[in-house]
Design a protein around this motif. Structure first.
Motif, short mmCIF file in Angstrom:
data_model
loop_
_atom_site.label_atom_id
_atom_site.label_comp_id
_atom_site.label_asym_id
_atom_site.label_seq_id
_atom_site.Cartn_x
_atom_site.Cartn_y
_atom_site.Cartn_z
N TYR A 23 0.83 -1.20 0.00
CA TYR A 23 0.00 0.00 0.00
C TYR A 23 0.87 1.25 0.00
O TYR A 23 0.59 2.21 -0.71
N GLN A 24 1.94 1.24 0.80
CA GLN A 24 2.83 2.40 0.88
C GLN A 24 3.52 2.69 -0.45
O GLN A 24 3.71 3.83 -0.83
N GLU A 25 3.91 1.63 -1.17
CA GLU A 25 4.55 1.81 -2.48
C GLU A 25 3.56 2.39 -3.49
O GLU A 25 3.95 3.17 -4.36
N LEU A 26 2.30 2.02 -3.38
CA LEU A 26 1.29 2.53 -4.30
C LEU A 26 0.99 4.00 -4.06
O LEU A 26 0.63 4.73 -4.99
N LEU A 27 1.15 4.47 -2.82
CA LEU A 27 0.86 5.86 -2.49
C LEU A 27 1.82 6.83 -3.17
O LEU A 27 1.50 8.01 -3.33
N VAL A 28 2.98 6.36 -3.60
CA VAL A 28 3.97 7.21 -4.26
C VAL A 28 3.43 7.76 -5.58
O VAL A 28 3.73 8.88 -5.97
N ASN A 29 2.60 6.98 -6.27
CA ASN A 29 2.12 7.34 -7.60
C ASN A 29 0.82 8.13 -7.61
O ASN A 29 0.24 8.34 -8.68
N LEU A 30 0.33 8.57 -6.47
CA LEU A 30 -0.96 9.28 -6.42
C LEU A 30 -0.87 10.63 -7.12
O LEU A 30 0.16 11.29 -7.10
N ASN A 31 -2.00 11.05 -7.74
CA ASN A 31 -2.03 12.37 -8.35
C ASN A 31 -2.56 13.40 -7.35
O ASN A 31 -2.94 13.06 -6.23
N ALA A 32 -2.59 14.66 -7.77
CA ALA A 32 -2.88 15.77 -6.86
C ALA A 32 -4.33 15.79 -6.37
O ALA A 32 -4.59 16.32 -5.29
N ILE A 33 -5.27 15.24 -7.12
CA ILE A 33 -6.68 15.38 -6.73
C ILE A 33 -7.21 14.17 -5.97
O ILE A 33 -8.42 14.09 -5.72
N ALA A 34 -6.37 13.23 -5.60
CA ALA A 34 -6.82 11.97 -4.98
C ALA A 34 -7.20 12.16 -3.51
O ALA A 34 -6.53 11.68 -2.61
N GLN A 35 -8.29 12.88 -3.27
CA GLN A 35 -8.83 13.09 -1.94
C GLN A 35 -10.35 12.95 -2.02
O GLN A 35 -10.93 13.49 -2.95
N PRO A 36 -11.02 12.27 -1.13
CA PRO A 36 -10.56 11.52 0.03
C PRO A 36 -10.00 10.15 -0.37
O PRO A 36 -10.55 9.48 -1.23
N LEU A 37 -8.89 9.80 0.25
CA LEU A 37 -8.20 8.55 -0.06
C LEU A 37 -8.60 7.47 0.95
O LEU A 37 -8.63 7.72 2.15
N ALA A 38 -8.90 6.30 0.46
CA ALA A 38 -9.29 5.18 1.32
C ALA A 38 -8.07 4.65 2.06
O ALA A 38 -6.96 4.60 1.51
N SER A 39 -8.28 4.23 3.29
CA SER A 39 -7.21 3.60 4.07
C SER A 39 -6.94 2.21 3.50
O SER A 39 -7.69 1.72 2.65
N ARG A 40 -5.89 1.58 3.98
CA ARG A 40 -5.56 0.23 3.50
C ARG A 40 -6.72 -0.72 3.79
O ARG A 40 -7.10 -1.53 2.95
N ILE A 77 -21.69 3.67 -4.93
CA ILE A 77 -20.40 4.20 -4.47
C ILE A 77 -19.47 4.29 -5.67
O ILE A 77 -19.27 3.30 -6.37
N MET A 78 -18.89 5.46 -5.88
CA MET A 78 -17.93 5.62 -6.97
C MET A 78 -16.52 5.44 -6.42
O MET A 78 -16.13 6.11 -5.47
N VAL A 79 -15.79 4.51 -7.02
CA VAL A 79 -14.41 4.22 -6.61
C VAL A 79 -13.50 4.66 -7.75
O VAL A 79 -13.61 4.15 -8.87
N LEU A 80 -12.62 5.62 -7.46
CA LEU A 80 -11.72 6.17 -8.47
C LEU A 80 -10.28 5.77 -8.17
O LEU A 80 -9.90 5.68 -7.01
N ALA A 81 -9.50 5.55 -9.21
CA ALA A 81 -8.09 5.20 -9.04
C ALA A 81 -7.28 6.48 -8.89
O ALA A 81 -7.41 7.41 -9.69
N GLY A 82 -6.44 6.53 -7.88
CA GLY A 82 -5.66 7.73 -7.59
C GLY A 82 -4.42 7.89 -8.43
O GLY A 82 -3.77 8.93 -8.38
N ASP A 83 -4.06 6.88 -9.22
CA ASP A 83 -2.83 6.97 -10.01
C ASP A 83 -3.09 7.17 -11.50
O ASP A 83 -2.23 6.91 -12.32
N THR A 84 -4.28 7.66 -11.84
CA THR A 84 -4.63 7.88 -13.25
C THR A 84 -4.03 9.19 -13.74
O THR A 84 -4.19 10.22 -13.10
#
Length: 152
Positions: A23-40, A77-84
Motif C-alpha cells: 500500500y505504501q509503495e502505491l501511495l507514491v504514484n498518487l495524483n494531486a486530486i486523490a482526496q478523500p483517499l481510502a485507508s488500507r 459508491i464511486m471508486v476512483l483510481a488515484g494513479d490515473t
C-alpha cells in the motif's frame, strides 16, 4: 532467428510487477486530486465489495459508462483510481458526485481496481450499485466512505 524467452524467475520479473506492491509503495504514484483517499483497510473492503458486485453484474466500469449512468440518476459508491494520469480524463467525476450527493473515494491503484473487477485491463473508475446479495458489505463500505473527511 528465434526469440529467447526471458527467465520468469529473473530480476526483470520482479520489476515488471510480478510481486504485489504494498500500500505504501502505491501511495507514491498518487495524483494531486486523490482526496478523500481510502485507508488500507477500506481499500481491501472495497475490493471485496467490487468482486461481489461483479458476480451480480452490479457495477459500472469506465469513465464513459459511469458518467452516463450518473447523469441518468443511478446511485452507488464511486471508486476512483488515484494513479490515473492525465487527471483531465476523470477530474469532472468528483464534481458530478458532489452535485448529486453520491459517495466517492479514491484508491491507490488502477491496476488493482481493474483486477478486482475481474479485468486484465486497468480501470480508472468503477461505480458499485447496491444489491441484496452483498448489502451488508456494501453498507459497511458506504458508511466508511461517508465518514471520510471531504476534500478541500
Amino acid at each position: 532467428m528465434t526469440k529467447i524467452k526471458a527467465d520468469p524467475d529473473g530480476p526483470e520479473a520482479a520489476a515488471a510487477g510480478g510481486a504485489e506492491r504494498s500500500y505504501q509503495e502505491l501511495l507514491v504514484n498518487l495524483n494531486a486530486i486523490a482526496q478523500p483517499l481510502a485507508s488500507r483497510r477500506l481499500t481491501r473492503k472495497l475490493y471485496k465489495c467490487i468482486k461481489k458486485a461483479v458476480r451480480q453484474k452490479q457495477i459500472r466500469r469506465g469513465v464513459k459508462e459511469v458518467q452516463k449512468f450518473v447523469n441518468k440518476g443511478e446511485k452507488g459508491i464511486m471508486v476512483l483510481a488515484g494513479d490515473t494520469l492525465p487527471i483531465e480524463v476523470y477530474c469532472h467525476l468528483p464534481v458530478m458526485c458532489e452535485d448529486r450527493n453520491l459517495p466517492y473515494v479514491y484508491i491507490p491503484s488502477k491496476t488493482d481496481l481493474g483486477a478486482a473487477a475481474g479485468s486484465k485491463r486497468p480501470t480508472c473508475v468503477i461505480m458499485v450499485k447496491p444489491h441484496e446479495d452483498y448489502q451488508e458489505a456494501y453498507d459497511e463500505c458506504l458508511e466508511e466512505v461517508q465518514a471520510l473527511p471531504p476534500p478541500l
